[in-house]
Motif scaffolding. Structure first.
Motif, PDB file in Angstrom:
ATOM      1  N   UNK A 169      -6.800  -4.563  18.904  1.00 61.40           N
ATOM      2  CA  UNK A 169      -7.119  -5.448  17.735  1.00 61.40           C
ATOM      3  C   UNK A 169      -7.468  -6.721  17.939  1.00 61.40           C
TER       4      UNK A 169
ATOM      5  N   UNK B 218       3.756   3.648   7.607  1.00 65.11           N
ATOM      6  CA  UNK B 218       3.864   2.333   6.634  1.00 65.11           C
ATOM      7  C   UNK B 218       4.818   2.727   5.475  1.00 65.11           C
ATOM      8  N   UNK B 219       4.468   3.486   4.751  1.00 71.53           N
ATOM      9  CA  UNK B 219       5.003   3.747   3.473  1.00 71.53           C
ATOM     10  C   UNK B 219       6.466   4.259   3.558  1.00 71.53           C
ATOM     11  N   UNK B 220       6.652   4.913   4.727  1.00 71.21           N
ATOM     12  CA  UNK B 220       8.013   5.573   4.774  1.00 71.21           C
ATOM     13  C   UNK B 220       8.956   4.469   5.705  1.00 71.21           C
TER      14      UNK B 220
ATOM     15  N   UNK C 128       0.713   0.827  21.149  1.00 72.44           N
ATOM     16  CA  UNK C 128       0.484   0.226  19.840  1.00 72.44           C
ATOM     17  C   UNK C 128      -1.030   0.005  20.242  1.00 72.44           C
ATOM     18  N   UNK C 129      -1.978  -0.145  19.200  1.00 76.67           N
ATOM     19  CA  UNK C 129      -3.418  -0.787  19.449  1.00 76.67           C
ATOM     20  C   UNK C 129      -3.492  -1.992  19.072  1.00 76.67           C
TER      21      UNK C 129
ATOM     22  N   UNK D  12      -0.827  -5.332   1.262  1.00 71.38           N
ATOM     23  CA  UNK D  12      -1.341  -3.841   1.446  1.00 71.38           C
ATOM     24  C   UNK D  12      -2.664  -3.796   2.261  1.00 71.38           C
ATOM     25  N   UNK D  13      -3.320  -5.286   2.294  1.00 75.47           N
ATOM     26  CA  UNK D  13      -4.453  -5.247   3.103  1.00 75.47           C
ATOM     27  C   UNK D  13      -4.201  -5.715   4.450  1.00 75.47           C
ATOM     28  N   UNK D  14      -3.071  -5.839   4.777  1.00 77.83           N
ATOM     29  CA  UNK D  14      -2.968  -6.382   6.142  1.00 77.83           C
ATOM     30  C   UNK D  14      -2.751  -5.115   7.004  1.00 77.83           C
ATOM     31  N   UNK D  15      -2.867  -5.292   8.399  1.00 80.37           N
ATOM     32  CA  UNK D  15      -2.835  -4.159   9.427  1.00 80.37           C
ATOM     33  C   UNK D  15      -1.521  -3.772   9.392  1.00 80.37           C
ATOM     34  N   UNK D  16      -1.193  -2.692   9.639  1.00 78.51           N
ATOM     35  CA  UNK D  16       0.208  -2.261  10.034  1.00 78.51           C
ATOM     36  C   UNK D  16       0.311  -1.438  11.210  1.00 78.51           C
TER      37      UNK D  16
END
Lengths: 180, 180, 180, 180
Positions: free
Chosen positions: A107, A63-65, A102-103, A86-90
């Motif tokens: 989810x 995510x960050x990168x 992906x999951x 920041x509190x959302x799934x990524x």
């Protein structure tokens, strides 16, 4: 009960690839409505906001990168307004469909979601392919028609008709996508 | 070494569904070249011939039953010439993509196949969706352009362009599909 | 509402493989209770009876052929009493798990099933592996403990403990497996 | 040509869960050999080093966050020596198998890898389940027997026998795992 998921696809983009110029023009049109959709979905008690983004072949990047590279790219103005809270799934993805490797399926099911709203880029590629994978899994589909960006308008237009006709997708303006 | 697979999709059809009349007209055009492609692939030492067919929602039905229903349907003349030889793999599928819920990926990989030739119906649905699933898995793609049938010609035409442009598919006449 | 599925694994077996002699002794013990479980699940209004069986590497073989080979094998007495009723779903599989390369996940979800009862062979292989795949997908698990057969009793016993402890499976006698 | 992958499972752990005390004792034994295996695989020209780690139900967390939480947990001494080098692929997972809902299968295939070396925790859970998923996909399996940690020694011992007997895994000391 959250039974709608808004899935935002591939908006972290440094816009340094082939056809980026064609894509940018289209993305410019969707940033404002998509930003609004993200904000409303984030606040909503019955919608789940999920971001899925290509890792562009770099399996070390998370995510960050991916966020940093997009913000350091050619068009941060197309990235910053539609960043994932920041509190959302990524979820990083590695190929075109948001479901492949992906999951996302896990989810969606574990939260009892039955309706997927698609937004992001590219209409005639990752959006179309993610729509198909949602459709074969029997999720109801909505496409936020003012929140999807394309490279080729003719293929995008055909993709929208395919989703509507053959995948029973509702093509809705962003403001109606969370209606129950 | 068999490194090419010819995947024939959904030719067992009783032609009793919506839009069957539109589809039939298109299928009439492909029966002869597809029959030839099946015959050549069956004889070939480097191609693998595989049939994947929708079970039309009946999970009790296998090869024999699906074949019987198609032959007992409205257009056996469109079915009989393109039946699977008894020694060819046959996989029922339950949704649009030939890869979803089937062992197609496993069979292709276990035989070292790297190139998938798609033929059958419907160009803008199961063929397109199977193409996508082959593409995300990194198989090289060929579409036998005279062996795929459509319901809507405009969507089929867009699908062919999507496969060519966005999935790097070669659109070839049946007679060139097995070329190495 | 059918929310329980009884999944019968790999009971079509010609018993001509390595270790078949060890397996047969165990299968002899389960034929009667499994036959009863199949009968009750078939009649039940809230249970779904599903058969999944290895194709033993032959991708041309479907239900009829796999059944014929098992009945023509060394131990038809272990096959005939536990055959799939003709109106029950039947899925060939190609590897150990009943979920891998099959539409089992799709069928379970499309019918709203939340609980999977496992029966069949081999406890420490296909039954264990299918249990795992049900567990990661968040299905509740039951194992019909008098309807599963093993090759190696020590590994089977460890498998039963793994399913109970680590996959939250209930180990129940056949007569309790359909309880709501 | 990198045809071996070393897959390190779930070593980012804050050790705050049930049975953590049992697990820690076992992890203490593997940190040194696993640290060496990671170092050698990282340097190797024919091995690919890949880290897969549970997200512990938090879909907002990626590499940095999972690493931070583990280092801030009860046993940073069991985490720090086996951290992923920054240039190694890292995949969050959401359930027990390293293959479920991750791009591991895609990465292995796209790099032409045919042999998977498993290391990490927990032998009788995520390691066993990942082994199974590698096995059904026809990867050759090696288990670094001094680099896997368990909660219950009896189930771990049975798991090792299952992997060896039923999944054709080689159980090797770390120092032999990269041998060609």
């Amino acid at each position: 009960m959250r039974n709608i998921a808004v899935v935002v696809v591939d908006m972290l983009n440094p816009y340094d690839h082939d056809d980026a110029d064609l894509l940018e023009k289209s993305v410019e049109q969707i940033v404002e409505p998509l930003s609004g959709l993200i904000r409303r979905a984030h606040r909503s008690s019955h919608a789940r906001l999920i971001f899925v983004n290509d890792n562009h072949g770099d399996f070390t990047a998370g995510r960050e990168e991916l966020q940093r590279r997009a913000l350091d790219g050619r068009r941060p103005d197309l990235v910053e307004p539609v960043l994932a809270p920041s509190d959302s799934p990524f979820m990083p993805k590695v190929r075109h469909s948001a479901f492949y490797g992906t999951p996302l399926d896990y989810l969606l099911r574990s939260e009892g979601i039955d309706t997927v709203v698609l937004a992001g880029q590219v209409t005639e590629q990752c959006v179309l392919y993610s729509a198909l994978d949602a459709y074969v899994r029997e999720f109801s589909l909505r496409v936020a028609r003012d929140c999807v960006a394309h490279i080729h308008s003719d293929l995008a237009e055909a993709s929208m008709r395919m989703m509507e006709r053959n995948m029973s997708a509702e093509l809705l303006p962003a403001e109606s996508c969370l209606d129950v």
